[in-house]
Design an enzyme around this catalytic site. Structure first.
Site, mmCIF file in Angstrom:
data_model
loop_
_atom_site.group_PDB
_atom_site.id
_atom_site.type_symbol
_atom_site.label_atom_id
_atom_site.label_comp_id
_atom_site.label_asym_id
_atom_site.label_seq_id
_atom_site.Cartn_x
_atom_site.Cartn_y
_atom_site.Cartn_z
ATOM 1 N N TYR A 1 24.599 56.321 38.245
ATOM 2 C CA TYR A 1 25.479 55.666 36.500
ATOM 3 C C TYR A 1 24.722 56.085 35.626
ATOM 4 C CZ TYR A 1 28.096 53.407 33.712
ATOM 5 O OH TYR A 1 28.998 52.341 32.197
ATOM 6 N N LYS A 46 34.075 45.903 37.744
ATOM 7 C CA LYS A 46 34.846 46.813 38.411
ATOM 8 C C LYS A 46 35.571 46.218 40.081
ATOM 9 C CE LYS A 46 32.642 50.200 35.706
ATOM 10 N NZ LYS A 46 31.066 50.718 36.414
ATOM 11 N N ASP A 88 22.566 49.398 44.039
ATOM 12 C CA ASP A 88 23.906 49.208 43.455
ATOM 13 C C ASP A 88 24.856 49.062 43.940
ATOM 14 O OD1 ASP A 88 26.442 49.576 41.160
ATOM 15 O OD2 ASP A 88 25.140 50.981 39.787
ATOM 16 N N ARG A 141 23.147 29.875 27.804
ATOM 17 C CA ARG A 141 22.179 31.022 27.951
ATOM 18 C C ARG A 141 21.152 31.274 28.983
ATOM 19 N NH1 ARG A 141 17.241 32.434 25.839
ATOM 20 N NH2 ARG A 141 17.732 30.815 23.623
HETATM 21 C C1 LIG Z 1 30.347 50.707 35.159
HETATM 22 C C2 LIG Z 1 28.668 51.214 36.290
HETATM 23 C C3 LIG Z 1 27.477 50.486 35.747
HETATM 24 C C4 LIG Z 1 27.403 49.487 34.898
HETATM 25 O O1 LIG Z 1 28.238 48.640 34.609
HETATM 26 P P1 LIG Z 1 29.095 48.094 33.353
HETATM 27 O O2 LIG Z 1 29.632 46.358 33.746
HETATM 28 O O3 LIG Z 1 29.856 49.134 32.668
HETATM 29 O O4 LIG Z 1 27.436 47.928 32.448
HETATM 30 C C5 LIG Z 1 26.461 50.216 37.063
HETATM 31 N N1 LIG Z 1 27.183 50.598 37.955
HETATM 32 C C6 LIG Z 1 27.788 51.637 37.888
HETATM 33 C C7 LIG Z 1 28.190 52.013 40.066
HETATM 34 C C8 LIG Z 1 29.354 51.264 37.420
HETATM 35 O O5 LIG Z 1 30.138 51.840 38.077
#
Ligand SMILES: *Cc1c(COP(=O)(O)O)cnc(C)c1O
Length: 395
Positions: A112, A209, A184, A59
């Protein structure tokens, strides 16, 4: 590894995680263990106190985490990185670590969905006030700043309308007010955009992603100065969104080809966007690489490529758009993005129990009932265009 010359990004993706203790194994082993032994209680006490120690308790850290973090820090141009078990795990840990009751956040309205819920529902419950602004309006960021503004949150390009925030100018505004900035960077990836080079303090990723890139894992990351990442880590180990060692290993494997994959995503994204923009049954295309995008000039200044994500409005209603999705053969209907295979989703269909009120609220945000979000994969662009053309031609 201490190279004599500054290594290029594509080389860093392959070598930034190497260490002398790797031994003879070219592919890294998976440290499938919850805990690690120590020679003495004193050594163990030191391990417990060291942020992200890679050999104390998983962790807190793990060699597989350390490898991914080394690569991510090297490609984003940050001092340190932290991995989490999802993008939201990294985003939530960052917000909770940096904010306390009485603080104020300025965030762009188009975010998001999970981040938006964090800002609209969770943070206010803990006494943190959030002001939302239009990401295209730099003056609105300046106008929203308060004496207690601690954090300015950006997402560029944003999900699902591919809005572009002028990152460097918002950083100037935040700095003048003594607030931290976070971007982000999920949709751009560090190949197309490196916010730390634009003066941002923290970069967040859903590594689910493009970074992972194969739709086979959920992971997240935060990248920035060692001081900030250590601070977030302290909260992260309390919230407990620990990335499994195997998923960290898979993520590292995905990262090796990030540069190659992004080159194809960029090429295909532009080709598909141009095709859709010229199609009689398409009302509007949202893609920062098109000259018609309202912030195309800002995108061109701060990005090196425009990626594989785009949205478009079918010339019709909700059901017409639904029919297009149903008639596609290669491109499959699924949420998520950034994988090697093309995926499409109808954002208006994702609201649970969607009724007139929800549809109106979505439309007020710019998410029209006939909007489709397409994550263009690395298939042959001609095959993808033919699939779209045949689905659209039946309208
Ligand atoms: C998918 C996504 C998230 C969240 O990510 P997870 O891995 O699904 O928790 C945050 N920001 C953006 C822009 C995303 O496309």
């Amino acid at each position: 590894m201490r190279p004599e010359r500054e290594l290029a990004i594509e080389t860093r993706l392959l070598h930034a995680d190497r260490s002398p203790s790797d031994g003879a194994s070219v592919a890294p082993p998976i440290y499938q263990t919850s805990t690690f032994t120590f020679e003495s209680p004193q050594a163990m006490a030191l391990g417990a106190q060291t942020p992200q120690h890679a050999g104390f308790y998983t962790r807190h850290g793990n060699p597989n985490h350390a490898q991914v973090a080394a690569v991510l820090a090297a490609v984003e141009g940050g001092e340190a990185a932290l991995v989490a078990s999802s993008g939201m795990g990294a985003i939530s840990a960052t917000a909770v670590a940096l904010l306390q009751s009485g603080d104020h956040v300025v965030a762009q309205r188009m975010l998001y969905a999970g981040t938006r819920t964090l800002m609209t529902e969770l943070l206010p419950r803990y006494g943190v006030e959030v002001t939302f602004v239009d990401q295209h309006d730099v003056a609105a960021f300046a106008a929203a700043m308060q004496a207690n503004t601690r954090l300015v949150w950006m997402e560029s390009p944003s999900n699902p309308l591919l809005g572009i925030t002028d990152i460097a100018r918002v950083v100037e505004i935040a700095r003048a007010a003594g607030a931290l900035t976070a971007v982000d960077n999920t949709i751009a990836s560090p190949i197309n955009q490196r916010p730390l080079e634009l003066g941002v303090d923290l970069v967040l990723h859903s590594a689910t992603k493009y970074l992972g890139g194969h739709s086979d894992l959920i992971a997240g990351a935060a990248i920035g100065s060692k001081t900030l990442i250590d601070r977030i880590w302290k909260t992260h180990i309390v919230l407990g969104a620990t990335l499994a060692p195997f998923d960290a290993w898979l993520l590292l494997r995905g990262l090796r080809t990030l540069d190659l994959r992004m080159a194809r995503h960029n090429e295909n994204g532009l080709a598909v966007a141009a095709f859709l923009a010229g199609h009689a049954r398409v009302r509007r295309v949202y893609y920062p690489g098109l000259a018609t995008h309202p912030n195309h000039d800002v995108a061109t200044r701060q990005m090196r490529g425009f990626g594989g994500l785009l949205s478009f409005e079918v010339d019709g209603d909700f059901d017409d758009a639904r029919r297009v999705v149903e008639r596609l053969a290669l491109i499959r209907n699924a949420v998520s993005l950034g994988g090697v295979e093309s995926l499409i989703a109808q954002p208006a269909a994702m609201w649970p129990n969607i009724g007139a009120a929800e549809t109106a609220a979505a439309a007020a945000m710019g998410v029209m009932p006939s909007l489709l979000r397409l994550s263009v994969g690395i298939e042959n662009a001609g095959d993808l265009i033919a699939d779209l053309d045949s689905a659209l031609s039946t309208l």
